[in-house]
Design an enzyme around this catalytic site. Structure first.
Site, PDB file in Angstrom:
ATOM      1  N   CYS A   1       3.718   9.866  -6.723  1.00 34.45           N
ATOM      2  CA  CYS A   1       4.198   9.052  -5.615  1.00 34.45           C
ATOM      3  C   CYS A   1       4.754   9.928  -4.500  1.00 34.45           C
ATOM      4  O   CYS A   1       4.258   9.929  -3.385  1.00 34.45           O
ATOM      5  CB  CYS A   1       5.257   8.075  -6.117  1.00 34.45           C
TER       6      CYS A   1
ATOM      7  N   GLU B   1      -0.450   4.305  -9.670  1.00 32.42           N
ATOM      8  CA  GLU B   1      -0.292   4.304  -8.214  1.00 32.42           C
ATOM      9  C   GLU B   1      -1.539   3.715  -7.535  1.00 32.42           C
ATOM     10  O   GLU B   1      -1.418   2.968  -6.568  1.00 32.42           O
ATOM     11  CB  GLU B   1      -0.077   5.740  -7.705  1.00 32.42           C
TER      12      GLU B   1
END
Lengths: 223, 223, 223, 223
Positions: free
Chosen positions: B137, B211
């Site tokens: 991230c 993600e």
């Protein structure tokens, strides 16, 4: 408290509970029409799932100092690691899945999602948070098994999944599920407040939705 | 150790990294063709995401006794809670999403999946496990921002998402991403062994895949 | 709930509370007769104590998703790491203790005992367990400061410890202590049940006894 | 790695190890001169200690996904809860301490100090941190038992503590202790780095000192 906590939680997310317990995967299990590949994919991920499930009960054992609760939690870990997983391995072999194959499987996202959600609930909160997050699985499988067993649409003869249905509909698993319901009530007596209920309902609902996704993963062979 | 740990991790799951950083959601952001509804859905969930992200850095602060590391982790929590979330709220208002609306949003499964995976990595393991799980991230957004900014296909004029791209391509965020890479190397020096690398690669890969699912959730408006 | 939780807890272990808040170390601080070596030993260990105290608030920040509570917990960590510890270091320098000396101090058993007890309460239980375990320190120091300040036996002139007394008796610290009392009540509203009270009283009592041991360690120079 | 990690740790704090394993309480056990009250006090606290020790192994089971390690940790919890505690209760009855009496005992500070230190090491760090903190107890008792058994100064006839000595000197416990040493080496192979060794030595030393305090508590009847 007269109403059982589990019933309150279930009633708070009826549609999600239905979507989980009457998922297409479950329907196809009942009629024996579920593709073999879907069931195998489910079984392999369920093996990984059980490892994290055992970890959740180990966490529950850590989180208490009450000997009775500790012994119950450890009996669950032991049951998962030494009985349920052995049965699972045996069952998988009849589906041509060896234990070594399963241990090497990459974890599907749906497996990660539900298991880590449960574990993290238990670490951020207390035992009640943890057991509420576990309950859609433990109790839900009992309800699914019992529902399928009494449903006239369910095919038990020449259904390759009949033994799966019978396992969860059987007395032994039904008693595991009932114990889990009773334990939620014991914990609720100790730690439930009106203010916590909304939060626990959110936990229960999300866990239920993540369980539905686990069926969906089997159906679509998602990784 | 000459190679940076982050580069090793990225190299170990090239296809997944590509699928995440060049996801269709990202492409449509770059060309400004992403449906407004998708972006709003993403923004709302990103608000909830940031809460758990702040919790992850708080957990990192708990997990060390090194004052420098504690201060860095707490500065991250503070930055998320008091700067990033305020910017986010402001940004969302320009997209007609008020803070109260966002706080009441039910959490999408993709939001739960990634955030709880990260947190649980940190609780089961040590700081290195935690920061590796966070890195797709933190560092990934920097790479995505920088890539989009230099890509001739990217439209910055009359692109409603230009400010998003510029934020992550900007010096401030790039330096956050670089610090995260450097911190992984510091932790690796302390705690990395050859035996752990495979496990960390699995963590990194799963985080990367979760993600990508977060983008997918935006694109499909999944809940 | 009309009675404040903190008052209930204190009332449940009157003798231990007295033994802590009126410890010989405290009496000698008040009269300025405490040996310099005892105060230095205390200060050095208090530096290590603050590190774990900051970790406890970081843990509290992790354990909630309520933004207001997170911000309060992070402000506490930040206050400890960036203000209180700096003041502490400055104060220690006036007692010939440099920061490097303190960081290298071996942790005394009494320091370990109280800090790990608090942290583990927070990990095994929930935020309420954690904040109850923290309260004998946070609120107790406020009570000790205020008591000493109004006690006619206390010497403030030519007492080398006058600034210590004034710091904890001062408005700023008194308001920290009052906030901590109010927060316990907020948490109690959310999570306190009659069944938990006995357990919380045990936590509070043990924390109080471990705080008394911290004074004793200063007095006897225990390591 | 040729040297065993346990030996390295022990060598790093020789004096503390000696102070623990050759504590006055141990000497008086060996000669049978330990006051009965001291032994009873120790036994009662050891009962509470075992509860937290079981929790530590449950935590270790949570912190791994390696099935072999999980099974070993769960076997330890099970052994403590269902065998060791039963033996302990039986043994205590011969010393006029009933199980109900023990469950109601207030926890002595020395019991709290060591147990929470161990648990918190495991939560802040990883499995290696946890098992290192546990080792002075598990392995130390084996060493103490073996030392006493071969020491010509030890009295085994008409010594009321002979059965205690024989239990820890016996093959069964010696093999538990050896397994613990071997497990440290397995974990070290996975997770030990030169940078971690200093930190682990500090953990080991503090755990050793807290164990010595546990004997001291027995001797002085400290609460």
């Amino acid at each position: 408290m007269t109403a059982r906590l589990f019933d309150q939680l279930k009633a708070s997310c009826k549609d999600d509970w239905e979507a989980y317990t009457k998922h297409e995967f479950v329907r196809q299990l009942a009629t024996g029409t579920l593709p073999k590949k879907s069931f195998q994919h489910y079984l392999g991920q369920d093996y990984l799932f059980l490892i994290h499930f055992a970890r959740a009960y180990a966490l529950a054992a850590y989180k208490t100092t009450d000997l009775k609760e500790m012994r119950a939690a450890v009996a669950s870990v032991d049951g998962i690691l030494n009985t349920e997983m052995a049965l699972h391995v045996e069952f998988c072999q009849s589906w041509n899945l060896g234990e070594a194959d399963m241990a090497d499987l990459p974890e599907a996202k749906a497996t990660t999602a539900y298991t880590r959600f449960v574990l993290e609930c238990g670490l951020a909160g207390d035992s009640l948070d943890l057991y509420v997050a576990l309950s859609p699985c433990v109790v839900g499988y009992g309800e699914i098994g019992a529902n399928l067993h009494k449903d006239p649409m369910t095919v038990l003869q020449s259904n390759p999944y009949a033994s799966w249905i019978e396992m969860y509909a059987g007395d032994e698993y039904q008693s595991v599920a009932n114990d889990a319901i009773a334990q939620l009530d014991r914990l609720a007596e100790q730690r439930l407040t009106p203010a916590r209920l909304t939060f626990l309902e959110q936990t229960f609902r999300q866990a239920t939705r993540l369980e539905a996704d686990f069926w969906q993963m089997g159906l679509t062979l998602a990784t």
